[in-house]
Design a protein around this motif. Structure first.
Motif, mmCIF file in Angstrom:
data_model
loop_
_atom_site.group_PDB
_atom_site.id
_atom_site.type_symbol
_atom_site.label_atom_id
_atom_site.label_comp_id
_atom_site.label_asym_id
_atom_site.label_seq_id
_atom_site.Cartn_x
_atom_site.Cartn_y
_atom_site.Cartn_z
ATOM 1 N N GLU A 114 4.626 8.526 -7.755
ATOM 2 C CA GLU A 114 3.965 7.412 -8.436
ATOM 3 C C GLU A 114 4.840 6.159 -8.424
ATOM 4 O OE1 GLU A 114 1.888 6.460 -12.793
ATOM 5 O OE2 GLU A 114 3.102 8.265 -12.501
ATOM 6 N N TYR A 115 4.179 4.994 -8.318
ATOM 7 C CA TYR A 115 4.848 3.706 -8.458
ATOM 8 C C TYR A 115 4.185 2.953 -9.611
ATOM 9 C CZ TYR A 115 6.769 4.495 -3.761
ATOM 10 O OH TYR A 115 7.419 5.025 -2.670
ATOM 11 N N VAL A 116 4.998 2.382 -10.486
ATOM 12 C CA VAL A 116 4.485 1.571 -11.589
ATOM 13 C C VAL A 116 5.294 0.275 -11.638
ATOM 14 C CG1 VAL A 116 3.735 3.568 -12.928
ATOM 15 C CG2 VAL A 116 6.035 2.634 -13.285
ATOM 16 N N ILE A 117 4.790 -0.694 -12.391
ATOM 17 C CA ILE A 117 5.481 -1.969 -12.553
ATOM 18 C C ILE A 117 5.835 -2.154 -14.017
ATOM 19 C CG2 ILE A 117 5.272 -4.480 -12.352
ATOM 20 C CD1 ILE A 117 3.269 -3.971 -10.061
ATOM 21 N N LYS A 118 7.089 -2.500 -14.271
ATOM 22 C CA LYS A 118 7.538 -2.730 -15.639
ATOM 23 C C LYS A 118 8.654 -3.766 -15.641
ATOM 24 C CE LYS A 118 9.258 -0.385 -19.795
ATOM 25 N NZ LYS A 118 9.717 0.901 -20.373
ATOM 26 N N ASP A 119 8.515 -4.776 -16.501
ATOM 27 C CA ASP A 119 9.535 -5.819 -16.648
ATOM 28 C C ASP A 119 9.910 -6.461 -15.312
ATOM 29 O OD1 ASP A 119 9.626 -5.294 -19.387
ATOM 30 O OD2 ASP A 119 11.199 -3.765 -19.123
ATOM 31 N N GLY A 120 8.894 -6.703 -14.465
ATOM 32 C CA GLY A 120 9.119 -7.390 -13.200
ATOM 33 C C GLY A 120 9.743 -6.548 -12.119
ATOM 34 N N ALA A 121 9.787 -5.250 -12.306
ATOM 35 C CA ALA A 121 10.374 -4.350 -11.305
ATOM 36 C C ALA A 121 9.362 -3.290 -10.879
ATOM 37 C CB ALA A 121 11.623 -3.677 -11.856
ATOM 38 N N SER B 227 0.852 -1.199 0.000
ATOM 39 C CA SER B 227 0.000 0.000 0.000
ATOM 40 C C SER B 227 0.879 1.237 0.000
ATOM 41 C CB SER B 227 -0.905 0.032 1.237
ATOM 42 O OG SER B 227 -1.775 -1.076 1.253
ATOM 43 N N LYS B 228 0.415 2.291 -0.662
ATOM 44 C CA LYS B 228 1.165 3.557 -0.702
ATOM 45 C C LYS B 228 0.831 4.402 0.518
ATOM 46 C CE LYS B 228 0.581 6.871 -3.911
ATOM 47 N NZ LYS B 228 0.692 7.548 -5.232
ATOM 48 N N ILE B 229 1.861 5.016 1.124
ATOM 49 C CA ILE B 229 1.706 5.847 2.322
ATOM 50 C C ILE B 229 2.461 7.155 2.122
ATOM 51 C CG2 ILE B 229 2.004 5.963 4.840
ATOM 52 C CD1 ILE B 229 2.292 2.963 4.888
ATOM 53 N N GLY B 230 1.932 8.218 2.679
ATOM 54 C CA GLY B 230 2.669 9.487 2.700
ATOM 55 C C GLY B 230 2.385 10.361 1.511
ATOM 56 N N GLY B 231 3.405 10.594 0.692
ATOM 57 C CA GLY B 231 3.311 11.546 -0.410
ATOM 58 C C GLY B 231 2.581 11.027 -1.631
ATOM 59 N N VAL C 178 10.345 6.818 -2.222
ATOM 60 C CA VAL C 178 10.679 7.836 -3.218
ATOM 61 C C VAL C 178 10.836 9.132 -2.435
ATOM 62 C CG1 VAL C 178 9.970 9.136 -5.256
ATOM 63 C CG2 VAL C 178 9.446 6.695 -5.088
ATOM 64 N N HIS C 179 12.041 9.634 -2.382
ATOM 65 C CA HIS C 179 12.344 10.779 -1.524
ATOM 66 C C HIS C 179 11.795 12.080 -2.110
ATOM 67 C CE1 HIS C 179 14.662 13.467 1.060
ATOM 68 N NE2 HIS C 179 14.997 12.408 1.803
ATOM 69 N N GLU C 180 11.465 12.973 -1.221
ATOM 70 C CA GLU C 180 11.108 14.338 -1.615
ATOM 71 C C GLU C 180 12.239 14.940 -2.444
ATOM 72 O OE1 GLU C 180 10.041 18.532 0.737
ATOM 73 O OE2 GLU C 180 10.750 16.771 1.827
ATOM 74 N N ILE C 181 11.904 15.740 -3.450
ATOM 75 C CA ILE C 181 12.939 16.382 -4.273
ATOM 76 C C ILE C 181 12.914 17.896 -4.062
ATOM 77 C CG2 ILE C 181 13.028 14.569 -6.008
ATOM 78 C CD1 ILE C 181 11.255 16.335 -7.786
ATOM 79 N N TYR C 182 14.064 18.525 -4.286
ATOM 80 C CA TYR C 182 14.209 19.952 -4.030
ATOM 81 C C TYR C 182 14.594 20.742 -5.277
ATOM 82 C CZ TYR C 182 14.537 17.725 0.534
ATOM 83 O OH TYR C 182 14.300 16.936 1.631
ATOM 84 N N LYS C 183 14.900 20.043 -6.368
ATOM 85 C CA LYS C 183 15.291 20.704 -7.608
ATOM 86 C C LYS C 183 14.335 20.294 -8.727
ATOM 87 C CE LYS C 183 20.222 20.510 -6.380
ATOM 88 N NZ LYS C 183 21.535 19.961 -6.794
ATOM 89 N N ALA C 184 13.942 21.259 -9.540
ATOM 90 C CA ALA C 184 13.001 20.990 -10.627
ATOM 91 C C ALA C 184 13.540 19.933 -11.592
ATOM 92 C CB ALA C 184 12.698 22.283 -11.385
ATOM 93 N N GLU C 185 14.867 19.927 -11.803
ATOM 94 C CA GLU C 185 15.450 18.990 -12.762
ATOM 95 C C GLU C 185 15.424 17.535 -12.279
ATOM 96 O OE1 GLU C 185 19.092 21.152 -10.837
ATOM 97 O OE2 GLU C 185 17.010 21.608 -11.393
ATOM 98 N N ASP C 186 15.113 17.334 -10.987
ATOM 99 C CA ASP C 186 15.064 15.969 -10.468
ATOM 100 C C ASP C 186 13.677 15.330 -10.600
ATOM 101 O OD1 ASP C 186 17.734 15.876 -9.767
ATOM 102 O OD2 ASP C 186 17.392 16.696 -7.763
ATOM 103 N N GLU C 187 12.696 16.101 -11.043
ATOM 104 C CA GLU C 187 11.358 15.528 -11.205
ATOM 105 C C GLU C 187 11.369 14.510 -12.341
ATOM 106 O OE1 GLU C 187 6.687 16.742 -11.096
ATOM 107 O OE2 GLU C 187 8.119 18.284 -11.714
ATOM 108 N N GLY C 188 10.690 13.390 -12.091
ATOM 109 C CA GLY C 188 10.602 12.339 -13.090
ATOM 110 C C GLY C 188 11.729 11.325 -13.041
#
Length: 454
Positions: free
Chosen positions: A46-53, A39-43, A192-202
Protein backbone atom coordinates in the motif's frame (compact mmCIF):
# COMPACT_ATOMS: atom_id res chain seq x y z
CA UNK A 1 25.12 58.86 -28.04
CA UNK A 2 21.60 57.52 -28.51
CA UNK A 3 22.94 54.75 -30.80
CA UNK A 4 25.46 53.66 -28.13
CA UNK A 5 22.68 53.41 -25.52
CA UNK A 6 20.62 51.22 -27.84
CA UNK A 7 23.64 48.95 -28.46
CA UNK A 8 24.40 48.63 -24.74
CA UNK A 9 20.75 47.97 -23.92
CA UNK A 10 20.61 45.26 -26.61
CA UNK A 11 23.72 43.61 -25.21
CA UNK A 12 22.21 43.75 -21.71
CA UNK A 13 19.02 42.06 -22.92
CA UNK A 14 21.06 39.41 -24.74
CA UNK A 15 23.05 38.62 -21.58
CA UNK A 16 19.91 38.43 -19.44
CA UNK A 17 18.10 36.19 -21.96
CA UNK A 18 21.16 33.96 -22.38
CA UNK A 19 21.47 33.59 -18.63
CA UNK A 20 17.78 32.73 -18.30
CA UNK A 21 17.90 30.12 -21.02
CA UNK A 22 21.03 28.48 -19.54
CA UNK A 23 19.43 27.78 -16.19
CA UNK A 24 17.98 24.39 -15.42
CA UNK A 25 14.25 24.11 -14.78
CA UNK A 26 12.96 21.78 -12.08
CA UNK A 27 9.59 20.04 -12.18
CA UNK A 28 7.94 18.62 -9.08
CA UNK A 29 6.96 14.99 -9.75
CA UNK A 30 4.83 14.75 -6.59
CA UNK A 31 2.45 17.55 -5.62
CA UNK A 32 2.32 16.52 -1.96
CA UNK A 33 -1.45 15.95 -2.05
CA UNK A 34 -2.44 13.07 -4.37
CA UNK A 35 -1.08 10.47 -6.78
CA UNK A 36 -1.70 12.48 -9.94
CA UNK A 37 0.85 11.35 -12.56
CA UNK A 38 1.61 8.07 -10.75
CA UNK A 39 0.32 4.47 -11.03
CA UNK A 40 0.90 1.34 -8.94
CA UNK A 41 2.54 -1.65 -10.68
CA UNK A 42 3.38 -5.17 -9.58
CA UNK A 43 2.55 -6.23 -6.05
CA UNK A 44 -0.12 -5.27 -3.53
CA UNK A 45 1.77 -3.22 -0.97
CA UNK A 46 0.00 0.00 0.00
CA UNK A 47 0.98 3.62 -0.66
CA UNK A 48 -0.54 6.51 1.29
CA UNK A 49 0.14 10.24 1.54
CA UNK A 50 0.75 11.97 4.85
CA UNK A 51 2.30 15.36 5.68
CA UNK A 52 3.45 15.88 2.09
CA UNK A 53 5.22 12.53 1.83
CA UNK A 54 4.47 9.27 -0.01
CA UNK A 55 4.56 6.36 2.44
CA UNK A 56 5.02 2.79 1.20
CA UNK A 57 3.85 0.09 3.63
CA UNK A 58 5.30 -3.42 3.41
CA UNK A 59 2.92 -6.34 3.05
CA UNK A 60 3.42 -10.08 3.43
CA UNK A 61 2.71 -12.47 0.58
CA UNK A 62 3.19 -10.04 -2.28
CA UNK A 63 6.09 -9.45 -4.69
CA UNK A 64 7.89 -6.14 -5.16
CA UNK A 65 5.45 -3.25 -5.55
CA UNK A 66 6.16 -0.03 -7.44
CA UNK A 67 4.56 3.40 -7.63
CA UNK A 68 5.62 4.61 -11.07
CA UNK A 69 5.42 7.87 -12.97
CA UNK A 70 3.08 7.73 -15.95
CA UNK A 71 5.64 9.71 -17.91
CA UNK A 72 8.96 8.30 -19.11
CA UNK A 73 12.28 10.07 -18.87
CA UNK A 74 15.58 9.64 -20.72
CA UNK A 75 18.21 12.17 -19.68
CA UNK A 76 17.58 13.92 -16.37
CA UNK A 77 18.76 14.94 -12.93
CA UNK A 78 16.49 13.61 -10.18
CA UNK A 79 16.47 14.71 -6.55
CA UNK A 80 14.35 13.56 -3.61
CA UNK A 81 14.38 12.74 0.09
CA UNK A 82 13.70 9.32 1.62
CA UNK A 83 13.47 7.73 5.06
CA UNK A 84 13.22 3.98 5.70
CA UNK A 85 12.66 1.78 8.73
CA UNK A 86 15.43 -0.60 9.70
CA UNK A 87 15.01 -4.06 8.18
CA UNK A 88 13.12 -2.89 5.10
CA UNK A 89 15.01 -2.94 1.80
CA UNK A 90 13.77 -0.55 -0.90
CA UNK A 91 14.82 1.33 -3.99
CA UNK A 92 14.16 4.05 -6.55
CA UNK A 93 13.67 2.82 -10.11
CA UNK A 94 14.70 5.01 -13.04
CA UNK A 95 14.82 4.49 -16.81
CA UNK A 96 12.65 1.46 -16.02
CA UNK A 97 10.00 -0.44 -17.97
CA UNK A 98 7.00 -2.73 -17.49
CA UNK A 99 6.10 -4.52 -20.72
CA UNK A 100 3.84 -7.52 -21.17
CA UNK A 101 6.36 -9.22 -23.46
CA UNK A 102 9.11 -9.03 -20.81
CA UNK A 103 8.51 -11.45 -17.94
CA UNK A 104 4.78 -10.82 -18.10
CA UNK A 105 5.09 -7.14 -17.25
CA UNK A 106 7.63 -7.39 -14.44
CA UNK A 107 9.26 -4.05 -13.64
CA UNK A 108 12.86 -3.99 -14.79
CA UNK A 109 15.58 -1.37 -15.06
CA UNK A 110 18.02 0.68 -13.04
CA UNK A 111 17.45 0.93 -9.31
CA UNK A 112 19.05 3.27 -6.79
CA UNK A 113 19.50 0.93 -3.83
CA UNK A 114 18.04 1.76 -0.41
CA UNK A 115 19.78 -0.59 2.02
CA UNK A 116 19.70 0.21 5.75
CA UNK A 117 21.32 -3.15 6.63
CA UNK A 118 24.91 -3.64 7.80
CA UNK A 119 25.84 -4.43 4.18
CA UNK A 120 25.48 -0.68 3.52
CA UNK A 121 24.92 -0.73 -0.22
CA UNK A 122 22.68 2.35 -0.26
CA UNK A 123 23.42 4.42 -3.36
CA UNK A 124 24.52 1.42 -5.40
CA UNK A 125 22.96 0.60 -8.78
CA UNK A 126 21.00 -2.61 -9.24
CA UNK A 127 19.47 -3.64 -12.57
CA UNK A 128 16.09 -4.91 -11.36
CA UNK A 129 14.89 -8.17 -12.98
CA UNK A 130 17.53 -7.93 -15.71
CA UNK A 131 21.30 -7.98 -15.08
CA UNK A 132 21.40 -7.76 -11.29
CA UNK A 133 24.11 -5.77 -9.53
CA UNK A 134 25.93 -3.31 -11.77
CA UNK A 135 27.50 -1.22 -9.03
CA UNK A 136 27.53 -2.83 -5.57
CA UNK A 137 29.10 -0.57 -3.00
CA UNK A 138 32.13 -2.82 -2.71
CA UNK A 139 33.28 -0.84 -5.76
CA UNK A 140 33.29 2.34 -3.66
CA UNK A 141 33.39 1.28 0.01
CA UNK A 142 34.31 4.77 1.23
CA UNK A 143 30.74 5.84 0.36
CA UNK A 144 29.15 3.24 2.66
CA UNK A 145 29.01 5.89 5.37
CA UNK A 146 26.63 8.10 3.34
CA UNK A 147 23.36 6.63 4.65
CA UNK A 148 21.80 8.18 7.77
CA UNK A 149 19.66 5.69 9.76
CA UNK A 150 16.17 6.80 10.80
CA UNK A 151 16.65 10.20 9.14
CA UNK A 152 15.69 11.85 5.88
CA UNK A 153 18.35 11.12 3.26
CA UNK A 154 18.94 13.24 0.15
CA UNK A 155 19.27 11.49 -3.23
CA UNK A 156 20.64 12.87 -6.48
CA UNK A 157 20.70 10.81 -9.68
CA UNK A 158 22.28 12.12 -12.88
CA UNK A 159 21.40 10.05 -15.96
CA UNK A 160 22.87 11.77 -19.01
CA UNK A 161 23.55 9.75 -22.15
CA UNK A 162 25.61 6.68 -21.29
CA UNK A 163 26.69 8.12 -17.93
CA UNK A 164 24.73 7.37 -14.75
CA UNK A 165 25.87 8.63 -11.34
CA UNK A 166 24.27 8.60 -7.90
CA UNK A 167 24.77 10.65 -4.74
CA UNK A 168 23.51 10.10 -1.22
CA UNK A 169 23.65 13.03 1.19
CA UNK A 170 26.17 14.77 -1.05
CA UNK A 171 28.52 11.77 -1.33
CA UNK A 172 29.13 10.31 -4.79
CA UNK A 173 28.22 6.64 -4.49
CA UNK A 174 28.05 5.01 -7.92
CA UNK A 175 29.25 5.83 -11.43
CA UNK A 176 28.64 3.73 -14.52
CA UNK A 177 28.87 3.90 -18.30
CA UNK A 178 26.20 1.85 -20.06
CA UNK A 179 24.87 1.76 -23.62
CA UNK A 180 22.15 -0.88 -23.24
CA UNK A 181 19.45 0.46 -25.62
CA UNK A 182 16.52 -0.53 -23.40
CA UNK A 183 18.14 1.27 -20.45
CA UNK A 184 18.10 4.69 -22.12
CA UNK A 185 14.53 5.68 -21.25
CA UNK A 186 11.76 4.76 -18.84
CA UNK A 187 9.67 5.66 -15.83
CA UNK A 188 10.73 6.56 -12.30
CA UNK A 189 9.25 4.40 -9.54
CA UNK A 190 9.28 4.06 -5.77
CA UNK A 191 9.71 0.48 -4.56
CA UNK A 192 8.25 -1.36 -1.60
CA UNK A 193 10.32 -4.53 -1.55
CA UNK A 194 8.97 -8.00 -0.98
CA UNK A 195 9.41 -9.09 2.66
CA UNK A 196 10.48 -12.49 3.98
CA UNK A 197 9.92 -12.13 7.74
CA UNK A 198 6.57 -11.74 9.48
CA UNK A 199 8.00 -9.05 11.78
CA UNK A 200 8.77 -6.82 8.78
CA UNK A 201 5.12 -6.47 7.76
CA UNK A 202 3.81 -2.94 8.17
CA UNK A 203 7.23 -1.28 8.07
CA UNK A 204 7.46 1.87 5.99
CA UNK A 205 9.62 3.71 3.50
CA UNK A 206 8.87 7.37 2.77
CA UNK A 207 9.68 9.77 -0.06
CA UNK A 208 9.17 13.53 -0.42
CA UNK A 209 10.37 16.61 -2.33
CA UNK A 210 10.60 14.60 -5.56
CA UNK A 211 11.77 16.83 -8.41
CA UNK A 212 13.34 16.38 -11.84
CA UNK A 213 15.33 18.50 -14.29
CA UNK A 214 15.45 17.63 -17.98
CA UNK A 215 16.92 20.81 -19.50
CA UNK A 216 20.45 22.21 -19.91
CA UNK A 217 21.88 19.14 -18.21
CA UNK A 218 25.38 19.36 -19.66
CA UNK A 219 25.83 22.84 -18.20
CA UNK A 220 24.55 21.96 -14.73
CA UNK A 221 25.73 18.39 -14.19
CA UNK A 222 28.22 17.70 -11.41
CA UNK A 223 31.87 17.73 -12.56
CA UNK A 224 33.51 14.30 -12.91
CA UNK A 225 35.35 12.85 -9.90
CA UNK A 226 38.09 10.55 -11.11
CA UNK A 227 38.86 9.37 -7.58
CA UNK A 228 35.66 7.29 -7.58
CA UNK A 229 35.67 4.03 -9.52
CA UNK A 230 33.62 4.12 -12.72
CA UNK A 231 32.12 0.81 -13.87
CA UNK A 232 32.26 0.53 -17.64
CA UNK A 233 29.27 -1.61 -18.67
CA UNK A 234 29.90 -1.14 -22.40
CA UNK A 235 31.23 -4.55 -23.38
CA UNK A 236 34.80 -4.98 -24.54
CA UNK A 237 35.70 -1.29 -24.48
CA UNK A 238 38.12 0.89 -22.59
CA UNK A 239 36.55 4.11 -21.33
CA UNK A 240 38.49 7.40 -21.34
CA UNK A 241 38.86 7.10 -17.56
CA UNK A 242 40.13 3.51 -17.82
CA UNK A 243 42.60 4.51 -20.52
CA UNK A 244 43.89 7.30 -18.31
CA UNK A 245 44.37 4.79 -15.50
CA UNK A 246 46.38 2.45 -17.76
CA UNK A 247 43.80 -0.24 -18.56
CA UNK A 248 43.97 -2.16 -21.83
CA UNK A 249 41.80 -4.80 -23.46
CA UNK A 250 43.38 -8.22 -23.19
CA UNK A 251 40.77 -9.52 -25.66
CA UNK A 252 39.29 -7.20 -28.29
CA UNK A 253 35.85 -8.85 -28.35
CA UNK A 254 36.09 -9.75 -32.03
CA UNK A 255 39.24 -11.66 -32.97
CA UNK A 256 41.81 -14.07 -31.55
CA UNK A 257 44.54 -11.42 -31.59
CA UNK A 258 46.94 -11.69 -28.66
CA UNK A 259 46.02 -15.29 -27.83
CA UNK A 260 47.25 -18.76 -28.82
CA UNK A 261 46.72 -22.36 -27.82
CA UNK A 262 48.59 -23.21 -24.63
CA UNK A 263 50.15 -26.15 -26.47
CA UNK A 264 50.51 -24.55 -29.87
CA UNK A 265 51.62 -21.45 -31.71
CA UNK A 266 48.22 -20.43 -33.11
CA UNK A 267 44.69 -20.16 -31.76
CA UNK A 268 42.82 -23.51 -31.55
CA UNK A 269 40.89 -24.42 -34.70
CA UNK A 270 38.01 -25.81 -32.63
CA UNK A 271 36.60 -25.93 -29.12
CA UNK A 272 36.21 -22.16 -28.86
CA UNK A 273 33.78 -19.71 -30.47
CA UNK A 274 33.45 -15.93 -30.70
CA UNK A 275 29.81 -14.82 -30.74
CA UNK A 276 28.34 -11.35 -30.19
CA UNK A 277 31.30 -10.05 -28.23
CA UNK A 278 31.61 -13.20 -26.11
CA UNK A 279 34.38 -15.81 -26.02
CA UNK A 280 32.96 -19.28 -25.42
CA UNK A 281 34.46 -22.56 -24.35
CA UNK A 282 32.34 -25.15 -26.17
CA UNK A 283 30.88 -28.13 -24.36
CA UNK A 284 32.89 -31.35 -24.62
CA UNK A 285 31.25 -33.41 -21.87
CA UNK A 286 33.75 -32.22 -19.25
CA UNK A 287 36.90 -33.47 -20.98
CA UNK A 288 39.81 -31.36 -19.71
CA UNK A 289 41.76 -29.71 -22.55
CA UNK A 290 40.65 -32.50 -24.89
CA UNK A 291 38.71 -30.37 -27.38
CA UNK A 292 40.12 -26.94 -28.23
CA UNK A 293 42.42 -26.91 -25.22
CA UNK A 294 43.46 -24.00 -23.02
CA UNK A 295 44.32 -20.63 -24.53
CA UNK A 296 47.01 -18.24 -23.25
CA UNK A 297 48.14 -14.70 -23.85
CA UNK A 298 51.07 -14.36 -26.20
CA UNK A 299 52.55 -11.78 -23.86
CA UNK A 300 53.77 -12.62 -20.37
CA UNK A 301 52.86 -10.54 -17.32
CA UNK A 302 54.57 -9.78 -14.02
CA UNK A 303 52.68 -7.25 -11.83
CA UNK A 304 49.13 -6.55 -12.92
CA UNK A 305 45.45 -6.12 -12.19
CA UNK A 306 43.27 -8.39 -14.32
CA UNK A 307 39.47 -8.41 -14.62
CA UNK A 308 37.41 -11.02 -16.46
CA UNK A 309 33.63 -11.28 -16.71
CA UNK A 310 32.46 -14.90 -16.85
CA UNK A 311 29.21 -16.85 -16.92
CA UNK A 312 28.90 -20.60 -16.33
CA UNK A 313 26.40 -23.21 -17.36
CA UNK A 314 25.02 -25.92 -15.06
CA UNK A 315 27.76 -28.04 -13.51
CA UNK A 316 30.54 -26.18 -15.33
CA UNK A 317 34.24 -26.14 -14.46
CA UNK A 318 36.89 -23.74 -15.75
CA UNK A 319 39.53 -21.37 -14.47
CA UNK A 320 41.73 -18.34 -15.01
CA UNK A 321 45.41 -19.12 -14.55
CA UNK A 322 48.37 -16.79 -14.20
CA UNK A 323 52.13 -17.26 -13.90
CA UNK A 324 51.66 -20.02 -16.44
CA UNK A 325 54.67 -21.76 -17.97
CA UNK A 326 53.44 -23.52 -21.11
CA UNK A 327 56.65 -25.57 -21.28
CA UNK A 328 55.46 -27.48 -18.21
CA UNK A 329 53.06 -30.35 -18.85
CA UNK A 330 53.03 -30.60 -22.63
CA UNK A 331 51.08 -33.85 -22.39
CA UNK A 332 47.42 -34.39 -21.55
CA UNK A 333 45.48 -32.05 -19.30
CA UNK A 334 45.73 -28.36 -18.56
CA UNK A 335 48.79 -26.13 -18.50
CA UNK A 336 50.27 -25.36 -15.09
CA UNK A 337 49.92 -22.11 -13.17
CA UNK A 338 48.17 -20.44 -10.24
CA UNK A 339 44.42 -20.71 -10.80
CA UNK A 340 41.37 -18.62 -9.93
CA UNK A 341 38.84 -21.44 -9.83
CA UNK A 342 35.60 -21.08 -11.82
CA UNK A 343 33.10 -23.72 -10.75
CA UNK A 344 29.43 -24.51 -10.17
CA UNK A 345 29.90 -25.29 -6.48
CA UNK A 346 26.47 -26.84 -6.14
CA UNK A 347 26.61 -29.24 -9.08
CA UNK A 348 30.25 -30.04 -9.87
CA UNK A 349 31.91 -32.79 -7.76
CA UNK A 350 35.22 -30.91 -7.62
CA UNK A 351 33.69 -28.58 -5.01
CA UNK A 352 33.81 -31.44 -2.49
CA UNK A 353 37.31 -32.58 -3.42
CA UNK A 354 40.68 -31.15 -2.39
CA UNK A 355 41.05 -29.91 1.20
CA UNK A 356 38.40 -27.90 3.06
CA UNK A 357 36.82 -26.55 -0.11
CA UNK A 358 39.99 -25.30 -1.78
CA UNK A 359 38.58 -26.18 -5.19
CA UNK A 360 35.45 -24.06 -4.89
CA UNK A 361 34.61 -20.91 -6.87
CA UNK A 362 37.12 -18.10 -6.37
CA UNK A 363 39.63 -20.31 -4.56
CA UNK A 364 43.31 -20.52 -5.43
CA UNK A 365 42.74 -23.97 -6.87
CA UNK A 366 43.87 -26.84 -4.62
CA UNK A 367 45.76 -24.44 -2.35
CA UNK A 368 43.64 -21.79 -0.58
CA UNK A 369 39.87 -21.87 0.02
CA UNK A 370 37.84 -18.84 -1.03
CA UNK A 371 36.05 -16.90 1.70
CA UNK A 372 32.47 -17.99 2.32
CA UNK A 373 31.52 -14.29 2.31
CA UNK A 374 31.03 -14.14 -1.44
CA UNK A 375 28.08 -13.66 -3.74
CA UNK A 376 27.61 -15.29 -7.12
CA UNK A 377 25.07 -14.88 -9.93
CA UNK A 378 24.45 -18.28 -11.48
CA UNK A 379 22.36 -17.04 -14.41
CA UNK A 380 24.41 -13.94 -15.22
CA UNK A 381 27.95 -12.66 -15.59
CA UNK A 382 30.28 -12.42 -12.62
CA UNK A 383 33.59 -10.59 -12.37
CA UNK A 384 36.85 -12.25 -11.43
CA UNK A 385 39.60 -9.84 -10.46
CA UNK A 386 43.19 -10.81 -9.77
CA UNK A 387 45.75 -8.34 -8.42
CA UNK A 388 49.43 -9.29 -8.39
CA UNK A 389 51.91 -6.90 -6.80
CA UNK A 390 55.25 -8.56 -6.35
CA UNK A 391 54.80 -11.61 -4.15
CA UNK A 392 51.37 -10.50 -2.89
CA UNK A 393 48.25 -11.74 -4.70
CA UNK A 394 44.54 -11.06 -4.14
CA UNK A 395 41.47 -12.72 -5.69
CA UNK A 396 38.20 -10.80 -5.87
CA UNK A 397 34.82 -12.20 -6.85
CA UNK A 398 32.26 -9.53 -7.69
CA UNK A 399 34.37 -6.94 -5.87
CA UNK A 400 34.71 -8.93 -2.64
CA UNK A 401 38.09 -10.24 -1.53
CA UNK A 402 37.94 -14.03 -1.42
CA UNK A 403 41.64 -15.01 -1.30
CA UNK A 404 44.85 -13.27 -0.24
CA UNK A 405 48.30 -14.82 -0.15
CA UNK A 406 52.01 -14.24 -0.56
CA UNK A 407 54.14 -16.33 -2.86
CA UNK A 408 57.61 -17.60 -1.99
CA UNK A 409 57.10 -17.73 1.77
CA UNK A 410 57.51 -20.72 4.05
CA UNK A 411 53.73 -20.97 4.32
CA UNK A 412 53.37 -20.86 0.54
CA UNK A 413 55.84 -23.70 0.04
CA UNK A 414 54.09 -25.76 2.70
CA UNK A 415 50.75 -25.33 0.90
CA UNK A 416 52.31 -26.34 -2.42
CA UNK A 417 53.98 -29.38 -0.84
CA UNK A 418 50.56 -30.61 0.30
CA UNK A 419 48.88 -30.04 -3.09
CA UNK A 420 48.76 -31.62 -6.54
CA UNK A 421 51.49 -29.15 -7.56
CA UNK A 422 54.15 -30.59 -5.25
CA UNK A 423 55.85 -32.34 -8.18
CA UNK A 424 56.55 -29.03 -9.98
CA UNK A 425 59.74 -27.33 -8.70
CA UNK A 426 59.20 -23.75 -7.48
CA UNK A 427 55.53 -23.83 -8.45
CA UNK A 428 53.94 -20.36 -8.49
CA UNK A 429 57.22 -18.53 -8.05
CA UNK A 430 57.84 -17.45 -11.65
CA UNK A 431 58.74 -13.79 -12.03
CA UNK A 432 56.37 -13.56 -15.00
CA UNK A 433 54.08 -15.84 -16.98
CA UNK A 434 51.21 -16.20 -19.42
CA UNK A 435 47.56 -15.67 -18.49
CA UNK A 436 45.33 -18.62 -19.36
CA UNK A 437 41.63 -19.32 -19.89
CA UNK A 438 40.87 -22.97 -19.27
CA UNK A 439 39.02 -25.42 -21.46
CA UNK A 440 37.67 -27.99 -19.02
CA UNK A 441 35.11 -29.35 -21.45
CA UNK A 442 32.14 -27.34 -20.13
CA UNK A 443 30.48 -24.32 -21.72
CA UNK A 444 31.75 -21.15 -20.06
CA UNK A 445 31.49 -17.63 -21.49
CA UNK A 446 34.04 -14.82 -21.11
CA UNK A 447 33.97 -11.11 -22.00
CA UNK A 448 35.43 -7.78 -20.85
CA UNK A 449 38.92 -9.17 -20.35
CA UNK A 450 41.05 -6.23 -19.24
CA UNK A 451 44.47 -5.72 -17.71
CA UNK A 452 46.44 -2.93 -16.09
CA UNK A 453 50.15 -3.49 -15.60
CA UNK A 454 51.45 -2.19 -12.29
Amino acid sequence: MKTKKIVWFSLFLLIVMSSAFSQEKWEMLFNGKDFKGWSKIGGKAEYVIKDGAIIGISKAGTPNTFLATNKKYGDFILELEYKVEEGLNSGIQFRSQSRKEYKDGRVHGYQFEIDPSSRAWSGGIYDEARRGWIYPMEKNPQAKVAYKPSQWNHVRIEAIGTSVRTWLNGILCASILDNLPEASNGFIALQVHEIYKAEDEGKTVQWKDIKICTTHLESVKTPAEETVYQANCIDNTISPMEEKQGWKLLWDGKTTAGWRAAKGTTFPSGGWAIENGMLKVLNAAGAESANGGDIVTIKKYKNFELTVDFKITDGANSGIKYFVDTNINKGEGSSIGCEFQILDDKKHPDAKMGVNGNRTLGSLYDLITASSDKFFRKSDFNTARIVVNGSKVTHYLNDKIVVQYERGTQMWRALVAYSKYAKYPNFGELEEGNILLQDHGNEVIFKNIKIKEL
